[in-house]
Structures are given as C-alpha cells and as structure tokens.
Design a protein around this motif. Structure first.
Motif, mmCIF file in Angstrom:
data_model
loop_
_atom_site.group_PDB
_atom_site.id
_atom_site.type_symbol
_atom_site.label_atom_id
_atom_site.label_comp_id
_atom_site.label_asym_id
_atom_site.label_seq_id
_atom_site.Cartn_x
_atom_site.Cartn_y
_atom_site.Cartn_z
ATOM 1 N N ASN A 1 80.473 -72.136 -34.066
ATOM 2 C CA ASN A 1 80.637 -72.667 -35.407
ATOM 3 C C ASN A 1 80.222 -71.638 -36.443
ATOM 4 O O ASN A 1 79.911 -71.977 -37.566
ATOM 5 C CB ASN A 1 79.822 -73.949 -35.586
ATOM 6 C CG ASN A 1 78.354 -73.644 -35.812
ATOM 7 O OD1 ASN A 1 77.849 -72.634 -35.336
ATOM 8 N ND2 ASN A 1 77.686 -74.517 -36.536
ATOM 9 N N ALA A 2 80.203 -70.359 -36.046
ATOM 10 C CA ALA A 2 79.798 -69.331 -36.990
ATOM 11 C C ALA A 2 80.824 -69.213 -38.104
ATOM 12 O O ALA A 2 82.021 -69.252 -37.881
ATOM 13 C CB ALA A 2 79.659 -67.997 -36.257
ATOM 14 N N VAL B 1 73.565 -76.051 -33.322
ATOM 15 C CA VAL B 1 74.879 -75.788 -33.897
ATOM 16 C C VAL B 1 76.048 -76.225 -33.016
ATOM 17 O O VAL B 1 77.165 -76.381 -33.510
ATOM 18 C CB VAL B 1 75.031 -74.290 -34.243
ATOM 19 C CG1 VAL B 1 73.989 -73.885 -35.267
ATOM 20 C CG2 VAL B 1 74.944 -73.415 -33.004
ATOM 21 N N LEU B 2 75.812 -76.403 -31.723
ATOM 22 C CA LEU B 2 76.881 -76.830 -30.811
ATOM 23 C C LEU B 2 76.389 -77.981 -29.946
ATOM 24 O O LEU B 2 76.242 -77.844 -28.730
ATOM 25 C CB LEU B 2 77.330 -75.671 -29.910
ATOM 26 C CG LEU B 2 77.982 -74.462 -30.564
ATOM 27 C CD1 LEU B 2 78.204 -73.357 -29.535
ATOM 28 C CD2 LEU B 2 79.300 -74.840 -31.216
ATOM 29 N N PRO B 3 76.122 -79.142 -30.511
ATOM 30 C CA PRO B 3 75.557 -80.246 -29.727
ATOM 31 C C PRO B 3 76.422 -80.577 -28.517
ATOM 32 O O PRO B 3 77.644 -80.706 -28.618
ATOM 33 C CB PRO B 3 75.536 -81.410 -30.730
ATOM 34 C CG PRO B 3 75.537 -80.763 -32.075
ATOM 35 C CD PRO B 3 76.351 -79.523 -31.916
ATOM 36 N N SER B 4 75.773 -80.681 -27.354
ATOM 37 C CA SER B 4 76.484 -80.967 -26.115
ATOM 38 C C SER B 4 75.470 -81.367 -25.059
ATOM 39 O O SER B 4 74.345 -80.851 -25.055
ATOM 40 C CB SER B 4 77.263 -79.737 -25.643
ATOM 41 O OG SER B 4 77.735 -79.894 -24.320
ATOM 42 N N LEU C 1 68.665 -66.554 -34.270
ATOM 43 C CA LEU C 1 69.541 -66.833 -35.407
ATOM 44 C C LEU C 1 71.018 -66.646 -35.078
ATOM 45 O O LEU C 1 71.871 -67.195 -35.760
ATOM 46 C CB LEU C 1 69.168 -65.937 -36.586
ATOM 47 C CG LEU C 1 67.739 -66.085 -37.103
ATOM 48 C CD1 LEU C 1 67.482 -65.076 -38.212
ATOM 49 C CD2 LEU C 1 67.488 -67.510 -37.592
ATOM 50 N N CYS C 2 71.311 -65.842 -34.071
ATOM 51 C CA CYS C 2 72.707 -65.612 -33.695
ATOM 52 C C CYS C 2 72.743 -65.249 -32.218
ATOM 53 O O CYS C 2 71.850 -64.551 -31.719
ATOM 54 C CB CYS C 2 73.317 -64.494 -34.537
ATOM 55 S SG CYS C 2 75.100 -64.262 -34.298
ATOM 56 N N HIS C 3 73.757 -65.729 -31.534
ATOM 57 C CA HIS C 3 73.904 -65.460 -30.104
ATOM 58 C C HIS C 3 75.375 -65.380 -29.740
ATOM 59 O O HIS C 3 76.194 -66.185 -30.204
ATOM 60 C CB HIS C 3 73.259 -66.568 -29.271
ATOM 61 C CG HIS C 3 73.626 -66.508 -27.809
ATOM 62 N ND1 HIS C 3 73.069 -65.611 -26.932
ATOM 63 C CD2 HIS C 3 74.537 -67.230 -27.087
ATOM 64 C CE1 HIS C 3 73.598 -65.784 -25.732
ATOM 65 N NE2 HIS C 3 74.496 -66.748 -25.799
ATOM 66 N N ILE C 4 75.719 -64.393 -28.922
ATOM 67 C CA ILE C 4 77.042 -64.298 -28.303
ATOM 68 C C ILE C 4 76.828 -63.894 -26.850
ATOM 69 O O ILE C 4 76.179 -62.885 -26.577
ATOM 70 C CB ILE C 4 77.952 -63.267 -28.992
ATOM 71 C CG1 ILE C 4 78.039 -63.532 -30.498
ATOM 72 C CG2 ILE C 4 79.345 -63.293 -28.369
ATOM 73 C CD1 ILE C 4 78.771 -62.440 -31.254
ATOM 74 N N GLY C 5 77.370 -64.676 -25.924
ATOM 75 C CA GLY C 5 77.252 -64.369 -24.505
ATOM 76 C C GLY C 5 78.540 -63.758 -23.979
ATOM 77 O O GLY C 5 79.581 -64.425 -23.966
ATOM 78 N N SER D 1 77.371 -68.366 -31.709
ATOM 79 C CA SER D 1 76.694 -69.293 -32.616
ATOM 80 C C SER D 1 75.874 -68.538 -33.646
ATOM 81 O O SER D 1 75.247 -67.528 -33.327
ATOM 82 C CB SER D 1 75.748 -70.218 -31.840
ATOM 83 O OG SER D 1 76.415 -70.845 -30.763
ATOM 84 N N ALA D 2 75.863 -69.052 -34.859
ATOM 85 C CA ALA D 2 74.979 -68.562 -35.910
ATOM 86 C C ALA D 2 74.247 -69.751 -36.505
ATOM 87 O O ALA D 2 74.842 -70.802 -36.758
ATOM 88 C CB ALA D 2 75.756 -67.815 -36.988
ATOM 89 N N ALA D 3 72.954 -69.608 -36.708
ATOM 90 C CA ALA D 3 72.154 -70.682 -37.299
ATOM 91 C C ALA D 3 72.663 -71.002 -38.702
ATOM 92 O O ALA D 3 73.229 -70.132 -39.384
ATOM 93 C CB ALA D 3 70.689 -70.261 -37.350
#
Length: 331
Positions: free
Chosen positions: A4-5, A40-43, A76-80, A102-104
């Motif tokens: 959702n960035a 940011v990505l509820p699941s 604050l930010c993550h990419i796998g 994702s970004a906060a």
C-alpha cells in the motif's frame, strides 16, 4: 511489489536500506516486519511469524534479499525480494519477485518506498539477478511505474469459470499435507512438470520448489492429477459462497499445448463442491475460458510489473508465457 506504499517524489538512495538503524533491538528482523505488515496490510497471515519464516527463510531457490528502512525502534519500509528461477526457450536464470512491499503511513508520500526500490534494484544487479517483478495493487502501481520506471505488463485477467462438461473421469485429488508432500507419489507426479518446452519466460517448478510452495502456512492446497494435466487449487469464498481458486495448471509428461482445461475445472469444482472456480493470469499451454471479471468490480487490480537488473534481459521486450495465482502470493 504488492503493498500500500504511495509515493510521488523523485527517486533517491537509502543508505544500506536503513536510517537510524537499531543495533541493539532484541527482536528479530521478521518481528519488526510483522509489526509493519499488521499496520498496513491487515491479514491473518500476520497472526504469527510462521508465514514469513517459511516463505522468506525456507525457499530452496535461494536466500531472501530484503530492503528495510528502520528508525527509532520501528520498521518504516520493507520489501522482501524472494528468489525464483525462470526459463525461456533461449535462457534461464534467477529473478526476484517482490513480496510485502510496505511503507508506514507516516512515510507515504515522502519517496521512501521508491528510494527503497532503487536500493534493492542495485543489490539485485550486484547479486546477478536477471530481473525483478511484482504484482501490485492500485496504490503501489503508480510509484513503481512512475518513480521506479518499472514496466507494467498488464493487469492479470480474472475469470469466473463455470464447469462446461458433465464428466471428468480419471482424475485423482490429493490434499497437500505433509504425508503427501513427502511421498514417492508426489515425487512421481511432479517429476516431469518442468519438462514442457518454454517459449517466453515461465517459472521453473521443480519438485522441491513445488513442495516448498504447497507448504506455505495459512492455506490448504489440493493437487489434482488428470490424464494430461496437473493442477493446484484451494478453497475460498465470495459473499459467503464457496468458490474454488484455480492456482496452477501444468501439462504432464513434457507435453506442449494448447490443452483444454475444461475437464480439470469440472473435476476441481466437483471435488470442492463449488459451483465455479476463480482464476487469474494466463497460460499459453493450458488456456482457461470463463466469464471475465471487470477490473472495476475487483477489490484491487492485480498489476504485473517487471524491471530488468542485468544485460541478459531487456525490460521492454520481456514477456511471460505463463503467470498464475501460484506464481505469486495471492493464495
């Protein structure tokens, strides 16, 4: 790249993928990532660490390449970047598919996500990856294509498939539990599914990769075997109505299509006791017919993006031959 960035700033560089990094934080990196994803990505995937531990750390293709931005005890930010093997008629190599981008909320609109993508792209180039790809939602597509200059290959076409044949004899169904995945029967079924000659790029599905994929936590998968096809499905629902999700279709014995998917779809719907199956993607060897679901009626478009990270592959001419649900992380 899915996430959702939302960024609209010019690209830049994040030194080491971190800012004010926490050197002494007792939590693991995955725990920090989990906190961000829960926001940011509820699941249900983020109820515990099982999903990240398995998908990130047990991949038989190679080690995760992740890029993070951390500050003041918070991610604050993550990419796998998850390694995958692709093959084509002329080449084969290691690529990277991006998960959980994702970004906060406080970082969105500041360019953090795009800067992190650029840093990861540089690392992928240094590590010898051929290219990187992701399936993005609407919020992430703009930053990835405008700021990062990834090429959008298109929105994955989604279809509702209603059985069109009454009988589908000679199909067997195997719940992908531990006993089956460790069995000689599984090895026999999967032994030749990667032998179909490729044209454009397609993912390599060795038995080890398929076994790892079908052990992803949080889903029950079923392997379906017909005279000429192997398929993978799971059960989902829409507005309370059970629907089979058709995740993968592969020719057996190295055959090349086009092969009809009609009997397999009928067998899958009968097995799950569902009136229809949902499918997204495309398959050159096993085309799937169904009622197209309008993009504006879907929760979010599934946009497939790609960017080369080497001289082996040209961004503008890159093309997938087959890409389906099982090739990314929707299920």
């Amino acid at each position: 790249m899915a996430g959702n960035a939302r960024d609209d700033q010019a690209p830049g560089r994040v030194k080491g993928g971190r800012a004010d990094a926490m050197e002494d934080d007792p939590r693991t990196g995955h725990e920090l990532t989990l906190d961000l994803l829960r926001t940011v990505l509820p699941s249900p995937r983020w109820d515990n660490l099982d999903f990240l531990d398995w998908v990130y750390d047990r991949n038989p293709v190679g080690e995760l390449v992740e890029q993070n931005v951390d500050r003041d005890g918070k991610r604050l930010c993550h990419i796998g970047g998850v390694p995958i093997e692709l093959r084509s008629a002329d080449d084969a190599g290691r690529f990277m598919i991006l998960y959980n981008s994702s970004a906060a909320p406080e970082e969105q609109g500041k360019g953090t996500y795009v800067k992190t993508l650029f840093t990861l792209h540089g690392r992928a180039t240094e590590l010898g990856f051929h290219g990187m790809m992701g399936v993005t939602n609407a919020a992430s597509t703009g930053p990835a294509t405008k700021g990062f200059k990834a090429r959008m290959l298109g929105a994955l076409p989604a279809k509702l498939c209603v059985p069109t044949v009454l009988r589908s004899p000679h199909h067997t169904h195997h719940l992908a539990d531990a006993a089956f995945l460790d069995s000689t029967e599984f090895e026999s079924i999967m032994a030749d599914i990667d032998e179909t000659p490729a044209g454009a790029w397609t993912q390599s599905w060795t038995p080890d990769v398929m076994r790892w994929r079908l052990r992803w936590p949080g889903r029950d998968y079923t392997v379906h075997v017909g005279p000429d096809l192997v398929a993978v499905s799971t059960l989902t629902s829409f507005n309370g109505v059970p629907i089979a999700a058709l995740l993968k279709l592969v020719p057996r014995h190295g055959a090349r299509g086009p092969l009809s998917s009609a009997r397999m779809i009928a067998a899958i719907c009968k097995y799950h006791w569902t009136p229809a199956a949902v499918y997204a993607g495309f398959n050159a060897n096993v085309p799937v017919k169904g009622f197209h679901l309008r993009q504006d009626r879907l929760p979010s478009p599934l946009n497939l993006l790609f960017l080369s990270t080497s001289d082996h592959v040209d961004t503008d001419s890159f093309r997938f031959e087959t890409f389906e649900f099982l090739d990314f992380d929707a299920y």
